[in-house]
Design a protein around this motif. Sequence first.
Motif, PDB file in Angstrom:
ATOM      1  N   GLY A  16      34.266  38.727  44.657  1.00 13.60           N
ATOM      2  CA  GLY A  16      33.460  37.974  45.138  1.00 13.60           C
ATOM      3  C   GLY A  16      33.639  36.282  44.050  1.00 13.60           C
ATOM      4  O   GLY A  16      33.804  35.696  44.724  1.00 13.60           O
ATOM      5  N   ARG A  17      33.810  37.241  42.682  1.00 13.92           N
ATOM      6  CA  ARG A  17      33.864  35.988  41.934  1.00 13.92           C
ATOM      7  C   ARG A  17      34.496  35.117  41.698  1.00 13.92           C
ATOM      8  O   ARG A  17      35.375  35.380  41.586  1.00 13.92           O
ATOM      9  CB  ARG A  17      33.370  36.527  40.216  1.00 13.92           C
ATOM     10  CG  ARG A  17      32.078  36.658  40.886  1.00 13.92           C
ATOM     11  CD  ARG A  17      31.396  38.343  38.809  1.00 13.92           C
ATOM     12  NE  ARG A  17      32.470  38.819  38.991  1.00 13.92           N
ATOM     13  CZ  ARG A  17      31.965  39.304  38.139  1.00 13.92           C
ATOM     14  NH1 ARG A  17      31.229  39.799  37.636  1.00 13.92           N
ATOM     15  NH2 ARG A  17      32.532  41.045  37.371  1.00 13.92           N
ATOM     16  N   PRO A  18      34.551  33.605  41.310  1.00 12.29           N
ATOM     17  CA  PRO A  18      35.765  33.333  41.352  1.00 12.29           C
ATOM     18  C   PRO A  18      36.398  33.029  39.406  1.00 12.29           C
ATOM     19  O   PRO A  18      36.199  33.526  39.320  1.00 12.29           O
ATOM     20  CB  PRO A  18      35.751  31.708  41.186  1.00 12.29           C
ATOM     21  CG  PRO A  18      33.900  31.971  41.040  1.00 12.29           C
ATOM     22  CD  PRO A  18      33.755  32.906  40.813  1.00 12.29           C
ATOM     23  N   VAL A  19      37.764  33.159  39.662  1.00 12.57           N
ATOM     24  CA  VAL A  19      38.805  33.887  38.963  1.00 12.57           C
ATOM     25  C   VAL A  19      39.834  32.571  39.124  1.00 12.57           C
ATOM     26  O   VAL A  19      39.950  32.503  39.727  1.00 12.57           O
ATOM     27  CB  VAL A  19      39.001  34.820  38.222  1.00 12.57           C
ATOM     28  CG1 VAL A  19      37.597  35.771  38.394  1.00 12.57           C
ATOM     29  CG2 VAL A  19      39.757  35.919  39.760  1.00 12.57           C
ATOM     30  N   SER A  20      40.708  32.812  37.747  1.00 17.05           N
ATOM     31  CA  SER A  20      42.222  32.049  37.846  1.00 17.05           C
ATOM     32  C   SER A  20      42.348  33.107  37.992  1.00 17.05           C
ATOM     33  O   SER A  20      42.363  34.963  37.666  1.00 17.05           O
ATOM     34  CB  SER A  20      42.106  31.523  36.195  1.00 17.05           C
ATOM     35  OG  SER A  20      42.889  32.772  35.052  1.00 17.05           O
ATOM     36  N   SER A  21      43.835  32.155  37.895  1.00 18.98           N
ATOM     37  CA  SER A  21      45.208  33.481  38.447  1.00 18.98           C
ATOM     38  C   SER A  21      45.659  35.011  37.121  1.00 18.98           C
ATOM     39  O   SER A  21      46.124  35.989  37.639  1.00 18.98           O
ATOM     40  CB  SER A  21      46.771  33.001  38.064  1.00 18.98           C
ATOM     41  OG  SER A  21      46.934  32.278  36.706  1.00 18.98           O
TER      42      SER A  21
END
Length: 155
Positions: free
Chosen positions: A113-118
Amino acid sequence: MSKGFTLIELITVILILGIVSVFAVPRLSGTEAFSVMGARDAGLSVARQVQLRAMQQEDPSDRCNALFVTASRMGGSNNTGCQWQNDRSDVVDLSDSQVRISPVQTFYFDLLGRPVSSDTTRLCTNASGCKITFTQSVSAASICLNSEGYFYACD
Protein backbone atom coordinates in the motif's frame (compact mmCIF):
# COMPACT_ATOMS: atom_id res chain seq x y z
CA MET A 1 -39.11 28.29 47.78
CA SER A 2 -37.99 30.44 44.85
CA LYS A 3 -38.09 29.21 41.30
CA GLY A 4 -35.35 29.97 38.76
CA PHE A 5 -31.68 29.56 38.18
CA THR A 6 -28.80 30.78 40.28
CA LEU A 7 -26.26 33.18 38.85
CA ILE A 8 -23.60 30.46 38.88
CA GLU A 9 -25.82 28.13 36.82
CA LEU A 10 -26.49 30.84 34.25
CA ILE A 11 -22.81 31.77 33.94
CA THR A 12 -21.87 28.09 33.58
CA VAL A 13 -24.37 27.56 30.74
CA ILE A 14 -23.25 30.75 28.97
CA LEU A 15 -19.61 29.72 29.34
CA ILE A 16 -20.29 26.24 27.89
CA LEU A 17 -22.24 27.72 24.95
CA GLY A 18 -19.40 30.15 24.31
CA ILE A 19 -16.80 27.39 24.23
CA VAL A 20 -18.91 25.23 21.91
CA SER A 21 -19.56 28.14 19.54
CA VAL A 22 -15.85 28.96 19.29
CA PHE A 23 -15.19 25.50 17.86
CA ALA A 24 -18.42 24.88 15.93
CA VAL A 25 -19.08 28.20 14.17
CA PRO A 26 -15.88 28.36 12.07
CA ARG A 27 -16.38 24.81 10.87
CA LEU A 28 -19.99 25.40 9.88
CA SER A 29 -19.60 28.98 8.71
CA GLY A 30 -21.23 28.46 5.36
CA THR A 31 -21.70 26.07 2.51
CA GLU A 32 -18.28 26.82 1.04
CA ALA A 33 -16.34 25.39 3.97
CA PHE A 34 -18.80 22.51 4.18
CA SER A 35 -18.37 21.71 0.46
CA VAL A 36 -14.59 21.66 0.71
CA MET A 37 -14.57 19.46 3.81
CA GLY A 38 -17.18 17.13 2.32
CA ALA A 39 -15.15 16.78 -0.88
CA ARG A 40 -12.00 16.13 1.16
CA ASP A 41 -13.72 13.44 3.21
CA ALA A 42 -15.11 11.78 0.07
CA GLY A 43 -11.64 11.97 -1.50
CA LEU A 44 -10.11 10.35 1.57
CA SER A 45 -12.53 7.44 1.35
CA VAL A 46 -11.93 7.01 -2.38
CA ALA A 47 -8.15 7.14 -1.97
CA ARG A 48 -8.26 4.37 0.62
CA GLN A 49 -10.57 2.27 -1.57
CA VAL A 50 -8.29 2.56 -4.62
CA GLN A 51 -5.27 1.77 -2.44
CA LEU A 52 -6.88 -1.40 -1.06
CA ARG A 53 -7.83 -2.58 -4.54
CA ALA A 54 -4.27 -1.94 -5.77
CA MET A 55 -2.82 -3.93 -2.87
CA GLN A 56 -4.69 -7.00 -4.11
CA GLN A 57 -3.00 -6.88 -7.52
CA GLU A 58 0.33 -8.31 -8.64
CA ASP A 59 1.49 -5.40 -10.83
CA PRO A 60 1.92 -2.04 -9.03
CA SER A 61 2.11 -0.19 -12.37
CA ASP A 62 -1.35 -1.41 -13.48
CA ARG A 63 -3.14 1.76 -14.59
CA CYS A 64 -6.51 0.30 -13.62
CA ASN A 65 -5.51 0.30 -9.95
CA ALA A 66 -3.89 3.74 -9.71
CA LEU A 67 -5.21 6.83 -7.93
CA PHE A 68 -5.60 9.63 -10.47
CA VAL A 69 -5.93 13.21 -9.23
CA THR A 70 -7.04 15.95 -11.64
CA ALA A 71 -8.44 19.42 -11.00
CA SER A 72 -12.03 18.18 -10.84
CA ARG A 73 -11.78 14.41 -10.34
CA MET A 74 -10.08 12.03 -7.95
CA GLY A 75 -10.25 8.26 -8.02
CA GLY A 76 -9.66 5.17 -10.06
CA SER A 77 -8.95 5.08 -13.76
CA ASN A 78 -11.59 6.17 -16.26
CA ASN A 79 -9.93 4.00 -18.92
CA THR A 80 -12.57 1.96 -20.77
CA GLY A 81 -10.18 -1.00 -20.87
CA CYS A 82 -10.46 -1.39 -17.09
CA GLN A 83 -14.02 -2.75 -17.37
CA TRP A 84 -15.51 -0.46 -14.69
CA GLN A 85 -19.24 0.24 -14.57
CA ASN A 86 -20.61 3.79 -14.82
CA ASP A 87 -21.91 4.01 -11.23
CA ARG A 88 -18.60 3.64 -9.45
CA SER A 89 -17.87 4.25 -5.80
CA ASP A 90 -14.14 4.86 -6.29
CA VAL A 91 -14.42 8.32 -7.88
CA VAL A 92 -15.09 11.82 -6.58
CA ASP A 93 -16.26 13.92 -9.52
CA LEU A 94 -16.35 17.64 -8.68
CA SER A 95 -16.88 18.93 -12.22
CA ASP A 96 -20.31 20.34 -11.26
CA SER A 97 -19.00 22.16 -8.19
CA GLN A 98 -16.67 25.07 -7.45
CA VAL A 99 -14.27 22.83 -5.50
CA ARG A 100 -10.91 22.17 -7.18
CA ILE A 101 -8.16 19.65 -6.40
CA SER A 102 -4.41 20.19 -6.64
CA PRO A 103 -1.81 19.16 -7.54
CA VAL A 104 -2.60 16.96 -10.53
CA GLN A 105 -0.79 13.66 -9.99
CA THR A 106 -1.02 9.87 -10.19
CA PHE A 107 -0.28 7.42 -7.39
CA TYR A 108 0.37 3.74 -7.86
CA PHE A 109 0.63 1.44 -4.84
CA ASP A 110 2.84 -1.55 -4.12
CA LEU A 111 1.55 -4.69 -2.40
CA LEU A 112 2.04 -3.05 1.02
CA GLY A 113 0.00 0.00 0.00
CA ARG A 114 2.98 2.34 -0.19
CA PRO A 115 2.78 5.04 -2.88
CA VAL A 116 5.04 4.46 -5.88
CA SER A 117 5.43 5.95 -9.35
CA SER A 118 4.72 4.01 -12.55
CA ASP A 119 8.34 2.77 -12.50
CA THR A 120 7.90 1.62 -8.84
CA THR A 121 10.05 4.42 -7.36
CA ARG A 122 8.84 5.22 -3.83
CA LEU A 123 6.88 8.48 -3.47
CA CYS A 124 6.10 10.80 -0.56
CA THR A 125 9.40 10.02 1.15
CA ASN A 126 10.15 13.53 2.44
CA ALA A 127 9.23 14.45 6.02
CA SER A 128 5.92 16.06 5.07
CA GLY A 129 4.85 13.32 2.63
CA CYS A 130 2.44 14.16 -0.19
CA LYS A 131 -0.51 16.52 0.07
CA ILE A 132 -3.70 16.73 -2.01
CA THR A 133 -5.59 19.98 -1.44
CA PHE A 134 -9.26 20.72 -2.08
CA THR A 135 -10.02 24.45 -2.47
CA GLN A 136 -12.96 26.72 -3.11
CA SER A 137 -12.38 30.45 -2.94
CA VAL A 138 -10.70 30.95 0.46
CA SER A 139 -11.61 27.59 2.01
CA ALA A 140 -9.19 24.68 1.82
CA ALA A 141 -8.92 21.16 3.21
CA SER A 142 -6.18 18.62 2.53
CA ILE A 143 -5.40 14.93 2.47
CA CYS A 144 -1.87 13.88 3.36
CA LEU A 145 -0.17 10.64 2.40
CA ASN A 146 3.01 9.43 4.06
CA SER A 147 5.64 7.13 2.56
CA GLU A 148 4.10 4.05 4.21
CA GLY A 149 0.72 4.62 2.55
CA TYR A 150 -1.25 6.19 5.39
CA PHE A 151 -3.90 8.64 4.11
CA TYR A 152 -5.19 11.18 6.65
CA ALA A 153 -6.95 14.55 6.79
CA CYS A 154 -4.45 17.34 7.41
CA ASP A 155 -4.09 21.11 7.18
